[in-house]
Scaffold this active site. Structure first.
Site, PDB file in Angstrom:
ATOM      1  CG  HIS A   1       2.843   7.243  11.485  1.00 20.38           C
ATOM      2  ND1 HIS A   1       4.250   7.825  10.564  1.00 20.38           N
ATOM      3  CD2 HIS A   1       2.609   6.283  10.200  1.00 20.38           C
ATOM      4  CE1 HIS A   1       4.954   6.727   9.079  1.00 20.38           C
ATOM      5  NE2 HIS A   1       3.767   5.813   9.452  1.00 20.38           N
TER       6      HIS A   1
ATOM      7  CG  HIS B   1      -0.200   0.051   2.344  1.00 18.94           C
ATOM      8  ND1 HIS B   1      -0.022  -0.886   3.227  1.00 18.94           N
ATOM      9  CD2 HIS B   1       0.142   1.512   3.160  1.00 18.94           C
ATOM     10  CE1 HIS B   1       0.363  -0.325   4.015  1.00 18.94           C
ATOM     11  NE2 HIS B   1       0.946   0.503   4.589  1.00 18.94           N
TER      12      HIS B   1
HETATM   13  O1  LIG Z   1       1.256  -6.000  10.824  1.00 18.80           O
HETATM   14  C1  LIG Z   1       2.539  -5.911  10.443  1.00 18.80           C
HETATM   15  O2  LIG Z   1       2.052  -7.120   9.882  1.00 18.80           O
HETATM   16  C2  LIG Z   1       1.581  -4.821   9.650  1.00 18.80           C
HETATM   17  C3  LIG Z   1       1.682  -3.716   9.804  1.00 18.80           C
HETATM   18  C4  LIG Z   1       1.400  -2.886   8.418  1.00 18.80           C
HETATM   19  O3  LIG Z   1       1.828  -2.787   7.803  1.00 18.80           O
HETATM   20  C5  LIG Z   1       1.407  -0.875   8.974  1.00 18.80           C
HETATM   21  C6  LIG Z   1       1.271  -0.358   8.314  1.00 18.80           C
HETATM   22  C7  LIG Z   1       1.186   1.226   8.480  1.00 18.80           C
HETATM   23  C8  LIG Z   1       1.605   2.664   7.875  1.00 18.80           C
HETATM   24  O4  LIG Z   1       1.115   1.619   6.286  1.00 18.80           O
HETATM   25  C9  LIG Z   1       1.319   2.823   8.085  1.00 18.80           C
HETATM   26  O5  LIG Z   1       2.363   4.557   7.190  1.00 18.80           O
HETATM   27  O6  LIG Z   1       0.842   4.332   8.813  1.00 18.80           O
HETATM   28 FE   LIG Z   2       3.331   3.352   6.284  1.00 12.64          FE
END
Ligand SMILES: O=C(O)/C=C/C(=O)/C=C/C=C(\O)C(=O)O
Ligand SMILES: [Fe+2]
Length: 312
Positions: A179, A115
């Site tokens: 973040h 993403h």
């Molecule tokens: O928990 C996982 O395995 C993956 C978590 C994520 O992919 C979280 C992504 C969050 C973002 O992309 C962000 O930039 O906040």
């Molecule tokens: Fe991210």
């Protein structure tokens, strides 16, 4: 050659754990403005810098940077899956310039992206195939990370390469500001999760859904004030936006990786993508930020910003 820049936070929680409708409308307006800016510029090539979140790049081979000559999106968090329209020739030309500048980028004929790339391409251009693209991965998650000064050099070299292409190049940076979402970390993850960080490509739909639900739950808890993750830091975010707008990018070279984490959380390293995009723009001379939207949005676990900029 003509260049323009758009940088944006991404968040997998957009549309899944939204803030008040007035805030969503405000963000939508910022993206509508960015899209109008991009349509007016009419890019024929998008060079996008983005991170990965253990969907395409793993600890089995984890480079600081990777330029894709071919790439496919994994389709996490409802983003488009499938091949990007990568401009292979432009990717090779950019890679040659980057390597000649002494920045040892990796290179891929089969890059997998998540993403971080797909959400930005969809929001800014309509789809992952709307405009020919060169995807450039910047490791922003898997420690150890290179010093941030290397990011400026990468961006500078990409900007020089872009200038030598006879194209209208839109530079995109995709990543949150302050973040600290619950992306697992190798040194603290339990063994089964650790294995997915090393070699976790192609999870089952159930495994992917469980990961995504964990992040959605974290967003809900964070917005409710009951999560244990690090707070957003609007002061840090605004300072970053000021420095990027000032053009004084070498100031960033002295920022340590530990300082990013202390101030703004582990995933603040994603602003490497913004630094690279601004450094690429700066390679063509002075620039002017044309628009800058910012708001801390806990529901999306994001210091959330969208900026556009043009050469002076
Ligand atoms: O928990 C996982 O395995 C993956 C978590 C994520 O992919 C979280 C992504 C969050 C973002 O992309 C962000 O930039 O906040
Ligand atoms: Fe991210």
């Amino acid at each position: 050659m003509p260049v323009a820049l758009c940088t944006m936070s991404h968040s997998p929680l957009m549309g899944r754990n939204d803030p008040d409708a007035s805030i969503v409308a405000e963000v939508d307006a910022a993206f509508a403005d960015a899209r109008a800016f991009i349509a007016d510029f009419a890019p024929d090539l998008v060079v996008i810098f983005a991170p990965d979140h253990y969907n395409g790049v793993f600890y089995d081979l984890l480079p600081p940077f990777c330029i894709g000559a071919a790439a496919q999106s994994v389709g996490d968090y409802g983003t488009q899956a499938g091949p990007l329209d990568v401009d292979r020739d432009a990717a090779y030309r950019i890679a040659r310039t980057v390597l000649a500048a002494g920045v040892d980028t990796a290179f891929s004929e089969r890059m997998h992206v998540d993403h971080g790339f797909a959400q930005a391409l969809e929001l800014l251009t309509g789809s992952i195939t709307a405009v020919p693209t060169v995807p450039i991965f910047i490791n922003s998650v898997g420690e150890p990370l290179c010093p941030v000064s290397r990011i400026r050099l990468l961006g500078n070299a990409v900007g020089q390469a872009a200038a030598a292409l006879d194209r209208r190049v839109l530079l995109v940076g995709s990543g949150g500001l302050s973040h600290d979402p619950p992306v697992p970390r190798l040194d603290t993850a339990p063994p089964p999760v650790r294995e997915t960080l090393i070699s976790g490509r192609n999870p089952t739909p159930e495994q992917r859904a469980a990961r995504e639900q964990r992040v959605i739950d974290a967003g809900r808890d964070f917005a409710a004030g009951v999560a244990t993750i690090q707070p957003l830091n609007p002061g840090w975010d605004r300072n970053l936006l000021t420095v990027l707008a000032s053009g004084e990018l070498d100031e960033i070279d002295s920022w340590t990786n530990d300082w990013f984490v202390e101030q703004a959380g582990h995933s603040s390293h994603e602003v490497r993508t913004w630094i690279a995009a601004y450094a690429a723009l700066a390679a063509q001379g002075a620039y002017r930020v044309r628009s800058s939207y910012y708001r801390p949005i806990p529901e999306w676990i994001a210091g959330f910003a969208v900026t556009t900029a043009l050469p002076e």
